[in-house]
Design an enzyme around this catalytic site. Structure first.
Site, PDB file in Angstrom:
ATOM      1  N   ALA A 126      42.613  44.360  51.368  1.00  6.01           N
ATOM      2  CA  ALA A 126      41.514  43.432  51.085  1.00  6.01           C
ATOM      3  C   ALA A 126      40.493  44.158  50.227  1.00  6.01           C
ATOM      4  O   ALA A 126      39.889  45.141  50.672  1.00  6.01           O
ATOM      5  CB  ALA A 126      40.873  42.950  52.383  1.00  6.01           C
ATOM      6  N   HIS A 148      33.497  49.313  41.180  1.00  8.46           N
ATOM      7  CA  HIS A 148      34.569  49.874  42.015  1.00  8.46           C
ATOM      8  C   HIS A 148      35.659  48.835  42.286  1.00  8.46           C
ATOM      9  O   HIS A 148      36.852  49.143  42.243  1.00  8.46           O
ATOM     10  CB  HIS A 148      33.954  50.359  43.333  1.00  8.46           C
ATOM     11  CG  HIS A 148      34.782  51.384  44.031  1.00  8.46           C
ATOM     12  ND1 HIS A 148      34.998  52.645  43.520  1.00  8.46           N
ATOM     13  CD2 HIS A 148      35.466  51.343  45.201  1.00  8.46           C
ATOM     14  CE1 HIS A 148      35.769  53.326  44.346  1.00  8.46           C
ATOM     15  NE2 HIS A 148      36.075  52.564  45.373  1.00  8.46           N
ATOM     16  N   PHE A 192      40.876  49.962  54.885  1.00  8.71           N
ATOM     17  CA  PHE A 192      39.572  49.535  54.365  1.00  8.71           C
ATOM     18  C   PHE A 192      39.443  48.023  54.582  1.00  8.71           C
ATOM     19  O   PHE A 192      40.376  47.268  54.301  1.00  8.71           O
ATOM     20  CB  PHE A 192      39.490  49.851  52.865  1.00  8.71           C
ATOM     21  CG  PHE A 192      38.097  50.014  52.344  1.00  8.71           C
ATOM     22  CD1 PHE A 192      37.559  51.276  52.115  1.00  8.71           C
ATOM     23  CD2 PHE A 192      37.316  48.906  52.070  1.00  8.71           C
ATOM     24  CE1 PHE A 192      36.272  51.430  51.621  1.00  8.71           C
ATOM     25  CE2 PHE A 192      36.026  49.049  51.572  1.00  8.71           C
ATOM     26  CZ  PHE A 192      35.503  50.305  51.348  1.00  8.71           C
ATOM     27  N   ILE A 251      37.028  43.635  48.311  1.00  4.55           N
ATOM     28  CA  ILE A 251      35.905  42.696  48.287  1.00  4.55           C
ATOM     29  C   ILE A 251      34.859  43.198  47.298  1.00  4.55           C
ATOM     30  O   ILE A 251      34.453  44.371  47.345  1.00  4.55           O
ATOM     31  CB  ILE A 251      35.314  42.535  49.706  1.00  4.55           C
ATOM     32  CG1 ILE A 251      36.426  42.003  50.637  1.00  4.55           C
ATOM     33  CG2 ILE A 251      34.108  41.599  49.682  1.00  4.55           C
ATOM     34  CD1 ILE A 251      36.059  41.915  52.087  1.00  4.55           C
ATOM     35  N   SER A 274      43.367  49.989  49.666  1.00  3.52           N
ATOM     36  CA  SER A 274      44.319  49.308  48.778  1.00  3.52           C
ATOM     37  C   SER A 274      44.796  50.214  47.645  1.00  3.52           C
ATOM     38  O   SER A 274      45.913  50.071  47.151  1.00  3.52           O
ATOM     39  CB  SER A 274      43.666  48.064  48.175  1.00  3.52           C
ATOM     40  OG  SER A 274      43.332  47.174  49.211  1.00  3.52           O
ATOM     41  N   PHE A 311      52.925  41.251  46.908  1.00  3.98           N
ATOM     42  CA  PHE A 311      51.516  41.567  46.614  1.00  3.98           C
ATOM     43  C   PHE A 311      50.618  40.802  47.585  1.00  3.98           C
ATOM     44  O   PHE A 311      50.294  39.639  47.374  1.00  3.98           O
ATOM     45  CB  PHE A 311      51.201  41.193  45.163  1.00  3.98           C
ATOM     46  CG  PHE A 311      49.787  41.481  44.755  1.00  3.98           C
ATOM     47  CD1 PHE A 311      49.308  42.783  44.711  1.00  3.98           C
ATOM     48  CD2 PHE A 311      48.925  40.458  44.394  1.00  3.98           C
ATOM     49  CE1 PHE A 311      48.001  43.064  44.326  1.00  3.98           C
ATOM     50  CE2 PHE A 311      47.613  40.717  44.012  1.00  3.98           C
ATOM     51  CZ  PHE A 311      47.151  42.022  43.982  1.00  3.98           C
TER      52      PHE A 311
END
Ligand code: INI
Length: 161
Positions: A86, A94, A24, A88, A62, A119
């Site tokens: 990532a 969400h 993603f 965003i 993720s 991480f």
């Protein structure tokens, strides 16, 4: 008494890493991965997927990263696991669910398995901010790899002493 501190030189050719990457926002995660590989390579690690030092696992997003990080940690043989993703922020909650679960569960993998887990999930408000951290200004992937090298070495030192 002893001071333990990870270095970036010992046992380089023996270290093994797993890198888990969320697909993603792969415009960002691809670049994080490149930064990561660049750092490992410059420290003498063979990053070739056909080699025997780094395994790569792509997952949908993720949210799925920690589950596979745990599986790789339990499989054994890795000095550190690097989690890349990532998240965003959009117009819905969400973001909070995905980033919160990813952070919490990635931390749990390290604590439960004893394998250093890095991480490397970017959490930003905009795509622009994410890209700035994935190569436009700096590439955080480079630092995540550096952290993995340091933790891998530190863990070996502590186990050996
Ligand atoms: N996954 C991400 O890695 N980043 C995001 O920004 C994101 N957003 O915004 O939705 C995202 N969602 C997918 C999620 O990680 C899971 O793959 C999906 O929910 C299926 O479990």
């Amino acid at each position: 008494m002893t001071t333990f501190e990870g270095n970036f030189t010992d046992n380089i050719t023996q270290l093994r890493f797993a890198i888990i990457i969320g697909r993603f926002n792969d415009l960002v995660t691809d670049k994080l991965l490149s930064g990561c590989q660049d750092c490992l390579k410059r420290h003498g690690i063979d990053v070739n997927p056909e080699g025997n030092q780094v395994d790569y696992v792509w997952v949908p997003g993720s949210f799925e990263v920690p589950m596979i990080a745990r599986q790789m940690a339990l499989k054994g043989g890795y000095d550190a696991i690097i989690c890349l993703g990532a998240v965003i922020r959009g117009q819905t909650p969400h973001f909070d669910y995905v980033s919160g679960e990813a952070a919490k569960n990635i931390a749990a993998v390290g604590m439960q398995t004893g394998v250093p887990v890095i991480f490397g999930i970017l959490t930003t408000d905009t795509m622009q901010q994410a890209l700035e951290r994935a190569g436009i200004k700096a590439n955080h992937g480079w630092n995540y790899a550096l952290n993995a090298l340091e933790m891998a070495n530190l863990m070996r030192q502590i186990k050996a002493n």
